[in-house]
Design a protein around this motif. Structure first.
Motif, short mmCIF file in Angstrom:
data_model
loop_
_atom_site.label_atom_id
_atom_site.label_comp_id
_atom_site.label_asym_id
_atom_site.label_seq_id
_atom_site.Cartn_x
_atom_site.Cartn_y
_atom_site.Cartn_z
N THR A 39 0.81 -1.21 0.00
CA THR A 39 0.00 0.00 0.00
C THR A 39 0.85 1.26 0.00
N MET A 40 2.15 1.12 -0.02
CA MET A 40 3.04 2.26 0.03
C MET A 40 3.09 2.95 -1.34
N MET A 41 2.95 4.26 -1.33
CA MET A 41 3.02 5.00 -2.58
C MET A 41 4.48 5.30 -2.90
N ASN A 42 4.82 5.14 -4.16
CA ASN A 42 6.16 5.40 -4.66
C ASN A 42 6.14 6.82 -5.23
N LYS A 43 7.11 7.61 -4.90
CA LYS A 43 7.10 9.01 -5.33
C LYS A 43 7.89 9.30 -6.59
N GLY A 44 8.58 8.32 -7.21
CA GLY A 44 9.37 8.76 -8.32
C GLY A 44 9.89 7.78 -9.32
N GLU A 45 9.74 6.49 -9.15
CA GLU A 45 10.28 5.57 -10.14
C GLU A 45 9.42 5.56 -11.40
N ALA A 46 10.09 5.62 -12.53
CA ALA A 46 9.37 5.53 -13.79
C ALA A 46 8.80 4.12 -13.95
N ALA A 47 7.58 4.04 -14.45
CA ALA A 47 6.97 2.74 -14.74
C ALA A 47 7.72 2.12 -15.92
N PRO A 48 7.76 0.80 -15.99
CA PRO A 48 8.38 0.16 -17.15
C PRO A 48 7.74 0.65 -18.45
N GLU A 49 8.55 1.08 -19.39
CA GLU A 49 8.08 1.65 -20.66
C GLU A 49 7.69 0.55 -21.64
N PHE A 50 6.61 -0.14 -21.33
CA PHE A 50 6.20 -1.27 -22.14
C PHE A 50 5.71 -0.86 -23.53
N SER A 51 5.86 -1.77 -24.44
CA SER A 51 5.32 -1.68 -25.80
C SER A 51 4.79 -3.08 -26.11
N LEU A 52 3.46 -3.20 -26.13
CA LEU A 52 2.83 -4.52 -26.26
C LEU A 52 1.73 -4.48 -27.31
N ASN A 53 1.45 -5.65 -27.88
CA ASN A 53 0.36 -5.78 -28.84
C ASN A 53 -0.91 -6.20 -28.14
N ASP A 54 -2.05 -5.69 -28.66
CA ASP A 54 -3.34 -6.14 -28.15
C ASP A 54 -3.76 -7.39 -28.93
N LEU A 55 -4.95 -7.85 -28.69
CA LEU A 55 -5.42 -9.09 -29.31
C LEU A 55 -5.61 -8.99 -30.82
N LYS A 56 -5.67 -7.76 -31.34
CA LYS A 56 -5.83 -7.55 -32.78
C LYS A 56 -4.50 -7.23 -33.46
N GLY A 57 -3.42 -7.22 -32.69
CA GLY A 57 -2.10 -6.94 -33.27
C GLY A 57 -1.70 -5.49 -33.24
N ASN A 58 -2.54 -4.61 -32.67
CA ASN A 58 -2.20 -3.19 -32.55
C ASN A 58 -1.23 -2.99 -31.39
N THR A 59 -0.27 -2.11 -31.57
CA THR A 59 0.73 -1.85 -30.54
C THR A 59 0.28 -0.71 -29.65
N LEU A 60 0.46 -0.89 -28.34
CA LEU A 60 0.21 0.17 -27.37
C LEU A 60 1.46 0.31 -26.52
N GLU A 61 1.94 1.54 -26.42
CA GLU A 61 3.10 1.83 -25.59
C GLU A 61 2.66 2.70 -24.44
N LEU A 62 3.34 2.57 -23.31
CA LEU A 62 3.02 3.43 -22.18
C LEU A 62 3.16 4.89 -22.58
N ALA A 63 4.13 5.21 -23.43
CA ALA A 63 4.34 6.59 -23.88
C ALA A 63 3.10 7.15 -24.59
N ASP A 64 2.29 6.27 -25.20
CA ASP A 64 1.06 6.71 -25.86
C ASP A 64 0.06 7.28 -24.86
N LEU A 65 0.21 6.93 -23.59
CA LEU A 65 -0.73 7.33 -22.56
C LEU A 65 -0.20 8.47 -21.69
N GLN A 66 0.89 9.09 -22.13
CA GLN A 66 1.49 10.21 -21.39
C GLN A 66 0.42 11.27 -21.12
#
Length: 182
Positions: A39-66
């Motif tokens: 339950t501890m909140m983290n104040k500063g580590e960057a989340a892993p910058e994932f780049s993954l495909n969805d079930l239809k083959g489309n790519t979603l990157e964490l950077a797309d959700l900035q």
């Protein structure tokens, strides 16, 4: 005396089955030093910058959700607790929120089906509002530190991983946690 030993064996077997059916932990062993406060909140580590495909083959990157807060749920198709929470999560994903709901599964890792088998299975499910990303062989699960299914990860609008919680999270808990995140 023979009957009591026989019944004791049945009780032990039944207990073992019940424990295995009610917990969907991953198959790795936790070390005492791995047990941080969920339950501890983290104040500063960057989340892993994932780049993954969805079930239809489309790519979603964490950077797309900035600029957006993101709720990430890692889950598995074999996990009864995960499956029990999908309907509520599907409802949450459909609502107007100030955050994005993402789910991730790990084909070929920790007992999950292959990508094709999972996609075929999931496409028969009624969860049309969920974004499901495929983390082949758990590459990003390792980066996130997934230790059990389900696991929740909360990312702020700056891409910082501010909280992680193993186990099921209700929609109320998800909303409440994300209200406290910028």
């Amino acid at each position: 005396m023979k009957m009591s030993w026989k019944w004791m064996g049945y009780v032990l077997i039944l207990t073992g089955l019940l424990v295995s059916l009610t917990a969907c932990g991953s198959k790795q062993t936790l070390q005492p030093t791995d047990m941080g406060s969920p339950t501890m909140m983290n104040k500063g580590e960057a989340a892993p910058e994932f780049s993954l495909n969805d079930l239809k083959g489309n790519t979603l990157e964490l950077a797309d959700l900035q600029g957006k807060k993101v709720y990430v749920k890692y889950w598995a198709s074999w996990c009864s607790i995960c499956l029990a929470g999908l309907e509520d999560l599907n409802t949450l994903a459909q609502q107007e929120n100030d955050f994005q709901v993402i789910t991730i599964v790990t084909p070929g890792y920790k007992g999950e089906k292959s990508s094709q088998e999972f996609t075929d299975w999931f496409n028969k499910q009624p969860y049309t509002n969920l974004t499901v990303l495929l983390d082949e062989r758990g590459v990003w699960a390792k980066e996130f530190g997934v230790r059990a299914y389900p696991s929740s990860f909360y990312i702020d609008s700056d891409g910082k991983l501010v909280k992680s919680v193993p186990g099921h999270a209700s929609n109320d808990q998800i909303n409440e946690t994300l209200k406290g995140i910028l």
